[in-house]
Scaffold this active site. Structure first.
Site, short mmCIF file in Angstrom:
data_model
loop_
_atom_site.label_atom_id
_atom_site.label_comp_id
_atom_site.label_asym_id
_atom_site.label_seq_id
_atom_site.Cartn_x
_atom_site.Cartn_y
_atom_site.Cartn_z
N ARG A 544 0.96 -1.36 -0.21
CA ARG A 544 -0.05 -0.09 0.14
C ARG A 544 0.87 1.19 -0.03
O ARG A 544 1.71 1.42 0.89
CB ARG A 544 -0.98 0.18 1.15
N SER A 605 6.54 -5.00 7.73
CA SER A 605 5.98 -5.97 8.69
C SER A 605 6.72 -7.46 8.86
O SER A 605 6.07 -8.44 8.83
CB SER A 605 4.56 -5.97 8.58
N ASP A 659 4.76 -2.91 11.36
CA ASP A 659 3.19 -2.54 11.38
C ASP A 659 2.50 -2.39 12.63
O ASP A 659 1.73 -1.77 12.74
CB ASP A 659 2.48 -3.77 10.60
#
Length: 909
Positions: A544, A605, A659
């Site tokens: 993203r 992450s 994350d």
């Protein structure tokens, strides 16, 4: 004078076609399809009223739960004794279901003996009736050499309206069929039977079930056709039952599965719902009955009354001079002189008119040929109305089943029994035709019960025995093999203590399974953050890119999502980061910012060892990533190099963020008390603000997914977990994550289902190739299956996708397995969280800690029960901490932008 002219008018019509004369006289009994649809809708409304606890007391149609939860699936087996009490005779039977070699596969063998019930017992005392039944049972057992020392499972068909608190209890509501036995109404008929058996002595029987003849008919036909979910009786009396969704039955606890409901539809209309369809003849029949004002629908359609309705019509027409030249015999005036058998005989295709003349002659009448044609037409209209009304009621039941299951069409079988249906030559064909006309989108098969209700009662007992055995085996398996899927408090305490030990060890050394990785984030946001920042987020199969604007404690976010193909996830590191650079380039072009050098936060992450806020060495891949030449490398530098190779834009990457850290920072922007971040999604991880004095190797990223890699959780890990780990891309690693994260929960469920099926406890032991395919049972199915309202519909849909055509009971077991797996995951995350917040409390020397936890991840957000179980577990295991959970609305990307803003502010100071 009016009467004379009326008779004269009818007499003048005598020369007309006699059938048209009768048609006009009985026009109120000739129902059109629009009227039948109206009746069907009224009955559908009555069904809803009878199922609701709020309206049940006022409902004429009582909709009685039977506690029969499953129709036969073809695997039933055993030998049973059946008792059948419902009319002038009483039967005892021995029913063998696949017991002998001589019985064909799927077959049932029955031996029976009929015992008369003396007339005086019909209106005698209950004790006398049941002593007679018990003596007959003893005689049968003795005659068949069935040992009194062996316990015999017994099924009891009791064909009178009963309320069923359980499968082996039946509280008599009222007598019908000319029975008026004293001392039994409102009492348990099974208890009366058991007491009589004890008085008789020398018998050892176990009464497993008491059922209505309608239910027994459905079960009998369901043994031969598993699509049979409706039972219908059209005989001396009439009734219907069907399999209702349990969630709609207010009188029974639970919302999973189905249960057979005995509609007792004979009382339809007792509250006036059919008043505009009732004729004067119906009123006369009711007034002369044993129960005036009761069983309205039954008196319009059942065999006990059809003959009497015909007699009353013939009598009225004769009195008006429309038949027999006005002659009325004493026999015609006598109640009961025309029977339903006579009605059937008069409607025979070939001999109908001959039979009609013989019946009328027997009534001391001298009929003309036209009289015979007219009386035959009367019989036809009365019986046709019966089949039409039954069709309307049945259409309501089938419509409800279709609506319950959200189907456009329905394929279903209706099991039918009763003398009217069996002996009337035209009745079945008329009924079938009208039902199919009223429900053109339904494929309805009618299956005649050849073996009566006794076989069905035995099958109810057989199904109950099968389900009990199945559940017993599953519970045994639960104890032996998936003991930890229902996590016990002692095991959760073990997880908490091992997690605490891992936290302490990870802060002090490098060789621990829980990598306590400093993130170099010293402060949470204070609300003064301003400007535009880019955030990049790689945490799973999607990447993203986001632009976040901060102004006056408000933020605005723009983003695009890009898929990471599997070949990129498991290719080379250069290919992976080149793909990320291409995605960033596309996003900047989309936002018109390609020429602007923005500060960026990079959410990555995966476990990284950071030596600064903008550097991070990948420790190991997780979540299915295997890109080569990345572990041991600085991932920020790899992204910078990929951007240089592209040479189309530039970024100022000021922060590398996990994350969990991004989630914590995002929630801390809304609530300053947020000092813990948690991810419960594809992966599972946590971070928290640690005291600097405790960090020997800075906010702290706790890679808790590695708990158990040193085998400290072996007491909790099941054989199913071991199978999942063995076939993963990183065997022996991330053991805690494999127990708690969305990437693995579906696969754990598949392993359990595979084992249960191989053991013959699910799907009749049939293992499909699809079920053997790793990864086919996705974790998203757990959320769908465990939803509260549409659970079983979704279970069945998912199972069908897997090529598994299970029963309702299979679906319930599947849901139980999903619930056990997801509950264990939530509880273990709760135990780990309890270890973290207790540590924070103790490190700060507080008796009570108030703290907020920022949470993100599909498992937490989308699963219907995960978040609640997690909160409950933390509350129990960390009683001195007030923990508030804050769902991260914009994910870790906003947090990465916030960290970039915090870093930029610090650099500008």
């Amino acid at each position: 004078m009016l009467a004379v002219h009326l008779v004269s008018f009818f007499f003048s019509k005598l020369q007309e076609d006699p059938t048209k004369k009768v048609d006009r006289f009985l026009h109120a009994m000739r129902l059109q399809d629009e009227q039948l649809v109206d009746v069907s809708n009224r009955f559908l409304a009555e069904m809803k009223k009878g199922l609701s606890a709020e309206s049940l007391a006022a409902a004429a149609v009582k909709m009685l739960p039977t506690h029969v939860r499953s129709t036969p699936d073809g695997s039933e087996k055993g030998q049973f004794v059946a008792l059948d009490l419902g009319g002038s005779k009483f039967k005892v039977l021995r029913v063998k279901v696949r017991e002998d070699e001589g019985i064909k596969k799927g077959g049932v063998e029955m031996e029976e003996k009929t015992y008369p019930i003396p007339e005086e017992l019909h209106e005698g005392r209950a004790v006398e009736l049941f002593d007679h039944v018990s003596e007959s049972l003893k005689d049968f057992l003795h005659e068949k050499n069935m040992s009194p020392e062996k316990k015999h499972p017994l099924a009891f068909t009791f064909s009178f309206p009963c309320e069923h608190p359980s499968l082996d209890q039946g509280l008599l509501l009222s007598w019908c069929k000319n029975y008026k036995v004293r001392g039994l109404q409102g009492k348990d008929v099974v208890q009366s039977l058991r007491q009589a058996i004890d008085r008789t002595g020398d018998m050892d029987v176990d009464v497993l079930a008491v059922v209505n003849d309608t239910v027994a008919t459905m079960m009998t036909c369901g043994f031969d056709d598993q699509c049979c979910e409706v039972g219908l009786i059209i005989g001396t009396g009439t009734n219907a039952c069907y399999m209702e969704e349990l969630r709609h039955i207010d009188l029974v606890q639970g919302d999973e599965g189905r249960m057979c409901v005995n509609t007792e539809w004979g009382a339809f209309g007792d509250d006036g719902a059919l008043d505009d369809f009732i004729t004067d003849f119906d009123r006369d029949v009711d007034a002369a009955s044993l129960n005036p004002g009761k069983q309205t629908f039954e008196k319009m359609v059942s065999g006990m009354y059809l003959g009497e309705l015909v007699r009353l019509v013939v009598l009225k027409m004769a009195k008006l001079g429309l038949l027999f030249d006005g002659h009325v015999s004493d026999a015609l005036r006598t109640k009961g002189k025309i029977t339903t058998a006579d009605v059937a005989a008069m409607e025979e295709y070939i001999n109908g008119l001959i039979n009609t003349k013989e019946i009328l002659t027997r009534l001391q009448l001298t009929p003309s040929p036209d009289d015979c044609v007219a009386v035959q037409q009367i019989s036809t209209i009365v019986s046709f109305r019966s089949s039409n009304l039954v069709a309307a009621g049945l259409a309501a039941i089938l419509t409800r089943i279709k609506q319950n299951r959200n189907l456009r069409g329905l394929r279903i079988t209706v099991g039918v029994d009763g003398t009217v249906y069996k002996t009337h030559p035209q009745y079945p064909k008329r009924l079938h035709k009208v039902v199919r006309r009223l429900l053109p989108d339904c494929q309805v098969r009618f299956l005649l019960s050849e073996s009566g209700s006794s076989k069905g009662a035995a099958l109810v007992a057989a199904v109950a025995q099968r389900l009990t055995s199945q559940r017993r085996k599953v519970r045994l398996l639960d104890q032996i093999r998936f003991r930890c899927l229902c996590t016990f408090s002692s095991q959760l305490q073990l997880v908490k203590s091992r997690m605490r030990e891992g936290l302490e060890a990870g802060l002090k050394s490098k060789g621990c399974t829980i990598k306590m990785l400093p993130s170099f984030v010293y402060h949470t946001p204070n609300g003064t953050e301003r400007g535009k920042y880019l955030a990049l987020d790689l945490g799973g199969t999607n990447f993203r890119a986001m632009l976040v604007r901060f102004k006056r404690q408000k933020s605005r976010l723009y983003h695009k999502i890009y898929t990471i193909p599997l070949e990129i996830m498991q290719g080379t590191g250069e290919e992976l980061f080149d793909h990320l650079a291409q995605c960033v380039c596309d996003f900047l072009d989309y936002m018109g910012l390609k020429k602007v050098r923005l500060p960026a936060g990079f959410t990555f992450s995966f476990p990284c060892q950071q030596s600064g806020i903008d550097t991070g060495t990948l420790v190991s891949w997780t979540k299915g990533f295997k890109a080569t030449d990345c572990e041991g490398e600085d991932v920020v530098n790899m992204l910078r190099e990929a951007i240089k190779r592209r040479n189309e834009f530039d970024l100022d990457i000021v922060a590398l963020v996990n994350d969990t850290v991004g989630t914590m920072m995002s929630c801390a922007y809304e609530d300053p008390k947020c000092e813990v971040g948690m991810i419960a999604g594809t992966g599972s991880n946590l971070c928290y603000m640690e005291e600097l004095k405790n960090i020997e190797k800075l906010e702290q990223s706790n890679e808790w997914g590695g708990l158990g890699d040193d085998r400290c959780l072996e007491d909790i890990i099941t054989p199913y977990d071991a199978e999942v780990d063995m076939h993963s891309v990183n065997p022996g690693k991330q053991r805690f994550e494999k127990l708690t994260s969305g990437m693995y929960l579906g696969e754990i469920v598949r392993q359990v289902l595979l084992d249960l099926t191989r053991r013959g406890l699910l799907f009749k032991g049939h293992v499909t190739e699809t079920l053997k395919t790793p990864g086919i049972f996705e974790t998203k199915y757990l959320s769908q299956i465990e939803s509260d309202r549409l659970a079983l519909l979704q279970v069945r849909s998912i199972l069908q996708q897997l090529g598994l055509h299970g029963t309702c009971d299979d679906s319930i077991i599947v849901k139980e397995v999903c619930g056990a797996v997801s509950r264990r995951a939530a509880q273990m995350c709760g135990a780990g969280m309890a270890a973290v917040v207790d540590k924070i409390r103790e490190d700060r020397g507080l008796e009570r800690l108030s703290i907020a936890v920022g949470v993100d991840g599909a498992l937490y957000k989308l699963h219907p029960h995960f978040s609640q179980v997690l909160k409950e577990t933390v509350g129990v295991m960390a009683p001195h901490c007030n923990v508030t959970f804050l769902p991260s609305e914009e994910g870790s990307g906003k947090g990465a932008a916030l960290i970039a803003a915090v870093v930029r502010q610090k650099q500008e100071m």
